[in-house]
Design an enzyme around this catalytic site. Structure first.
Site, PDB file in Angstrom:
ATOM      1  N   THR A 260       0.835  -1.200   0.000  1.00 33.63           N
ATOM      2  CA  THR A 260       0.000   0.000   0.000  1.00 33.63           C
ATOM      3  C   THR A 260       0.865   1.244   0.000  1.00 33.63           C
ATOM      4  OG1 THR A 260      -0.068   0.317   2.411  1.00 33.63           O
ATOM      5  CG2 THR A 260      -1.679  -1.213   1.453  1.00 33.63           C
ATOM      6  N   ASP A 261       0.302   2.336  -0.489  1.00 33.05           N
ATOM      7  CA  ASP A 261       0.935   3.617  -0.187  1.00 33.05           C
ATOM      8  C   ASP A 261       0.786   3.846   1.310  1.00 33.05           C
ATOM      9  OD1 ASP A 261       2.230   6.049  -0.444  1.00 33.05           O
ATOM     10  OD2 ASP A 261       1.038   6.677  -2.167  1.00 33.05           O
ATOM     11  N   TRP A 262       1.584   4.722   1.854  1.00 32.87           N
ATOM     12  CA  TRP A 262       1.723   4.860   3.301  1.00 32.87           C
ATOM     13  C   TRP A 262       0.422   5.425   3.899  1.00 32.87           C
ATOM     14  CZ3 TRP A 262       5.116   2.370   1.110  1.00 32.87           C
ATOM     15  CH2 TRP A 262       6.314   1.949   1.706  1.00 32.87           C
TER      16      TRP A 262
END
Length: 735
Positions: A260-262
């Site tokens: 995932t993106d953060w």
């Protein structure tokens, strides 16, 4: 002109390839090693591979042979300094790395060799730092000029982005580390990126927004892929089964890691059951799969409660282990040695930057300037001496030095008086924009206020100078119309007061006036018709000033081409005409008419067309001929007095198409270096799949039998010739 730099760069690349053996395993050997390790692991240990142990790490599990943490780092043009375990701060002391030109600059090289070299430098610097995974490249398409991250991406065309991201990824991974293609997918704005719901028809998705990701997976073998923050059709991308499983795993056969993106994961069992992978966030924010800060295992608990099948957790953990095995991290195989901040890497930064610069206008033949004749040089524009490498949020870096344009001119002209005068002089620090930095997971930058210089004093200095360089465009940061992650630009236009000031300057009696514009996205200018000499650059990293001066002084002949169609105003863009840009529900109802495709279809003349760029020499195209099958050949000759490079572009058109098609679409390109008087014949060959469109009824790509045109040009608007070719039978393709 020092036109031997490409040879110098190739020698660097060849030498680098000889430094140590690669540990990169073949797919089956890596899978065997991953399965052997998985078989030893407890449920909790498997879960530890699926959520960060810190902001940029996955946990060490010594019991099964994972003796140290797996480490990650942003970004696409440098290896960002190491971050604290539990927050967004940097470790102390901050690590230092070479910063290369941005991806928007790399796109303007139109050169696969430079993309490979760019990736190799990053891979080498990662290995020297002990970093295992790079969070790049970013390949999102430039849909709107307002996107704050356009400077981090590869332009508006899917073929250009695909052709450049493949050698980039191969270069990075040649150092036994993982590249991470991002942000998958339909993440084409920063406005409300964490909440916006995007919608596009399947044909648009597959023809415009997927090709670069597909190339990264199927051709480059990227070991990791990052999902985007946004929703698509009501589902967060980290929970979107159609994209994560249907397209990535089933259609493309992707074996690697999905991360995932953060802060981009929103559930435990729903994400896992819909193709999810590793959850990342700032350290203390990671909580859905493995909650490291309190040593809890939510995903393991979900399995025990029969919310997630055991086979799903095994498959998720296996993807992580496979990536680790491919690089030699898991098996302990010797990995390729790296290096950091070397003179060779700094030379790559400088030469790649020069290669990317686009000469837009040279009507009076002022360029190249002759340094020996310059006794007084005036630089107008405070940004000519403002460093950018530590800005841009996840795109920022920490460099050993940074050369601005003003500093480069002073160094290169020791005999001259080189003076800087701003349009607006930066006078005081107002405040720090911490809110934007917190949202972005980045670092705050100071805001400044500006006040006018005295117009008469500026005019007197300009008219007394032997040369005047006016520096325009954007800068990186969170203020007003700057470019950065986490925010979009408020509008496309350069500030009105600066436009008015430049109109004045262009009316003065100035010898050798050169306007340099820097941006990673199209900017709205109303004065370009008055500027006889105009040079465009994107963000060029730590050697920016030297790269620009190399071109201004003719030590490098400009060969960059625009990676986007530059509209005259925001009103000339598809998103403006269709009203498809907002913070809530964004429908891509312009469909596949993005950039030059839109301008072609609506007969809108851009300020400068896609693929456009001039040279200090001239080129002639001849003998454009159809080849057996789907192909064309063309002879290109350097008809000028200096060596130069030309980007020859191949487009396809569809006379008599049975479905709606664009006026033309880029299908290939080649960059050729020619000495004065030299000519070369280039050959382009396509496969039927290259002419296909996505059939929304068959859910497959389809190429219809019939007649097609192949167009050879120097830009999308400068077509030198065309030939007709025939496809004998209709074919369909699964992807």
């Amino acid at each position: 002109m020092r036109m031997n730099r490409l040879k110098f760069g190739l020698l660097i690349a060849q030498a680098a390839c000889c430094l140590g053996a690669q540990a990169m395993l073949d797919d089956e050997s890596a899978l065997k090693a991953a399965r052997e390790t998985l078989a030893k692991m407890t449920l909790e240990e498997k879960t530890m591979l699926l959520g960060g142990s810190g902001t940029m790490t996955l946990a060490a599990i010594p019991r099964v042979g994972i003796t140290k943490e797996w480490t990650m780092s942003d970004n696409s043009s440098t290896v960002r300094p190491a971050m604290n375990r539990w927050d967004w701060g940097y470790t102390n002391p901050k690590s230092v790395n070479t910063k290369l030109p941005s991806l928007s600059a790399l796109a303007q090289t139109w050169d696969v060799a430079w993309a490979r070299r760019h990736g190799e430098v990053l891979g080498a610097e990662m290995r020297d730092r002990g970093v295992d995974q790079l969070l790049g490249p970013g390949v999102n398409i430039l849909r709107t000029p307002l996107n704050g991250r356009n400077w981090e991406y590869l332009g508006e065309d899917p073929v250009l982005a695909a052709e450049l991201c493949v050698p980039y990824i191969e270069g990075v991974q040649s150092y036994d580390v993982a590249a991470t293609v991002k942000h998958f997918c339909l993440n084409n704005q920063e406005l409300a990126r964490n909440t916006v719901d995007t919608h596009a028809d399947d044909r648009t998705v597959h023809e415009i927004y997927m090709p670069a990701f597909r190339a990264a997976v199927k051709r480059a073998g990227t070991l990791a892929l990052m999902t985007s923050y946004n929703k698509v059709d009501g589902l967060w991308m980290s929970e979107n089964k159609y994209f994560q499983k249907g397209i990535l795993r089933d259609l493309w056969g992707y074996k690697g890691l999905v991360v995932t993106d953060w802060g981009g994961q929103h559930s435990t069992d729903f994400a896992a059951n819909n193709g999810g992978g590793v959850e990342m966030h700032w350290g203390q924010g990671i909580r859905y799969n493995y909650y490291a800060i309190s040593n809890r295992f939510p995903l393991a608990q979900a399995l025990r409660e029969n919310k997630v099948p055991a086979a799903t957790v095994d498959e998720m953990a296996l993807r992580t282990l496979w990536m680790m095995a491919k690089t030699g991290f898991l098996t302990g195989a010797p990995r390729r040695a790296g290096a950091r901040n070397t003179p060779e890497h700094q030379r790559v930064a400088r030469d790649e930057g020069a290669e990317s610069i686009v000469l837009l206008k040279n009507e009076a033949g002022i360029l190249p300037l002759k340094p020996a004749t310059l006794k007084k040089v005036l630089v107008i524009g405070s940004n000519a001496n403002v460093k950018q490498c530590d800005k841009g949020c996840s795109g920022e870096g920490n460099v050993p030095y940074e050369v601005t344009l003003f500093a480069a001119l002073k160094t290169r002209l020791p005999q001259a008086e080189v003076t800087l005068m701003p349009f607006c002089a930066k006078q005081k620090i107002e405040k720090t924009d911490t809110a934007a930095a917190t949202v972005a997971g980045g670092h705050a930058h100071q805001k400044t206020s500006e006040a006018w210089s005295d117009p008469e004093e500026l005019r007197a200095a300009a008219e007394a100078a032997d040369a005047v360089v006016v520096f325009t465009g954007t800068e990186l940061g969170y203020q007003e119309n700057m470019e950065s992650e986490s925010r979009d630009r408020q509008n496309m236009d350069w500030p009105a007061e600066l436009q008015a000031a430049l109109h004045q300057i262009l009316g003065w009696k100035i010898r050798n006036l050169v306007v340099v514009t820097r941006s990673g996205t199209p900017i709205g200018y109303n004065w370009t018709d008055k500027a006889a000499t105009l040079v465009h650059t994107s963000y060029l990293g730590m050697e920016e000033g030297n790269s620009i001066v190399d071109v201004l002084f003719g030590e490098v002949n400009p060969s960059g081409k625009l990676a986007w169609s530059w509209p005259k105003s925001y009103a000339d863009t598809a998103v403006a005409k269709c009203g498809t840009y907002n913070a809530n529900n964004v429908v891509y109802n312009e469909r596949f008419y993005v950039g030059y495709r839109w301008h072609d279809a609506k007969k809108i003349e851009p300020l400068f067309p896609f693929g456009y760029g001039k040279s200090y020499t001239t080129f002639a195209y001849s003998n454009i001929r159809a080849l057996p099958g789907i192909g064309v050949s063309v002879t290109v000759k350097n008809t000028g007095k200096v060596a130069g490079k030309e980007v020859v572009q191949l487009y396809a058109a569809y006379p008599g198409a049975q479905v709606e098609r664009c006026v033309k679409e880029l299908k290939g390109f080649q960059k050729v270096a020619l000495a004065p008087g030299e000519e070369k014949t280039l050959v382009f060959r396509l496969a039927p799949r290259d002419l296909a469109y996505w059939d929304e009824f068959l859910h497959r790509f389809r190429t219809d039998a019939g007649t097609y045109e192949l167009l050879v040009g120097a830009s999308s608007a400068d077509i030198k010739g065309r030939v007709r070719v025939t496809v004998a039978q209709t074919e369909t393709f699964a992807d």
